[in-house]
Design a protein around this motif. Structure first.
Motif, short mmCIF file in Angstrom:
data_model
loop_
_atom_site.label_atom_id
_atom_site.label_comp_id
_atom_site.label_asym_id
_atom_site.label_seq_id
_atom_site.Cartn_x
_atom_site.Cartn_y
_atom_site.Cartn_z
N PHE A 14 0.89 -1.15 0.00
CA PHE A 14 0.00 0.00 0.00
C PHE A 14 0.93 1.20 0.00
O PHE A 14 1.89 1.23 0.78
N HIS A 47 -3.93 2.79 5.05
CA HIS A 47 -4.02 1.39 4.64
C HIS A 47 -5.17 0.70 5.37
O HIS A 47 -5.97 -0.02 4.76
N LEU A 51 -8.61 -0.97 3.81
CA LEU A 51 -9.02 -2.34 4.12
C LEU A 51 -10.40 -2.40 4.78
O LEU A 51 -10.92 -3.48 5.02
N TRP A 89 3.20 -2.86 4.56
CA TRP A 89 2.66 -4.22 4.47
C TRP A 89 2.35 -4.72 5.86
O TRP A 89 2.99 -4.33 6.82
N TYR A 142 -7.53 -7.49 8.05
CA TYR A 142 -6.08 -7.50 8.16
C TYR A 142 -5.46 -8.82 7.71
O TYR A 142 -4.45 -8.82 7.02
N SER A 144 -6.62 -10.97 5.59
CA SER A 144 -6.72 -11.13 4.13
C SER A 144 -5.66 -10.31 3.42
O SER A 144 -5.14 -10.70 2.38
N ALA A 145 -5.26 -9.16 3.99
CA ALA A 145 -4.20 -8.35 3.40
C ALA A 145 -2.85 -9.05 3.53
O ALA A 145 -1.98 -8.88 2.67
N ASP A 148 -1.57 -11.62 0.68
CA ASP A 148 -0.92 -11.14 -0.55
C ASP A 148 0.59 -10.95 -0.37
O ASP A 148 1.27 -10.59 -1.31
#
Length: 149
Positions: A14, A47, A51, A89, A142, A144-145, A148
């Motif tokens: 982000f 960020h 989200l 991140w 959080y 789910s972020a 990645d």
């Protein structure tokens, strides 16, 4: 240089575009270290909001992610007006109530990393300040972020 061609420490950050202003410059004629910490806070909140979790959600859920520990590595100075890009991140923490947020600040003129930082975060109950497991809304946003990363 664009965000996609920069040498990020981790994929898919982000990002927040920044440039030091006159009031950010200290007596040594570079960006004051406290400004970098403020920028990390701004990027973290931006960020989180992207989200789907705002400060109002934190209050409604009586939960929040508090900084337990912050670590900042100031690698290179920056000057007034320099175009910078701050990436952040999320990474798993050491318990069901914890996570880490990492930061990398890049200077766009040469792609060099000028700052790396890390926060150890813990989920707390706002009304008591005591650690608590992530509520389902936090986990959904959080965790789910982190997938990645």
């Amino acid at each position: 240089m664009t965000a996609n061609t920069l040498a990020w420490d981790r994929p898919n950050p982000f990002t927040l575009a920044l440039a030091p202003q006159a009031e950010d410059i200290d007596g040594l004629q570079h960006t004051n270290n406290a400004v970098y910490a403020r920028w990390c806070e701004q990027a973290g909140w931006a960020h989180s909001q992207e989200l789907g979790l705002s400060i109002d959600d934190y209050r409604r859920l009586d939960r929040g992610m508090a900084i337990r520990r912050g670590e900042y590595d100031y690698l290179l100075p920056t000057a007034e007006g320099e175009a910078l890009l701050l990436g952040t991140w999320l990474q798993p923490g050491d318990s069901g109530a914890a996570m880490q947020r990492h930061f990398q600040l890049l200077r766009l003129s040469d792609g060099k990393t000028v700052l790396r930082a890390r926060w150890d975060l813990v989920c707390i109950k706002l009304s008591s300040g005591r650690p608590k497991r992530l509520p389902p809304e936090f986990s959904a946003a959080y965790l789910s972020a982190m997938a990645d990363q």
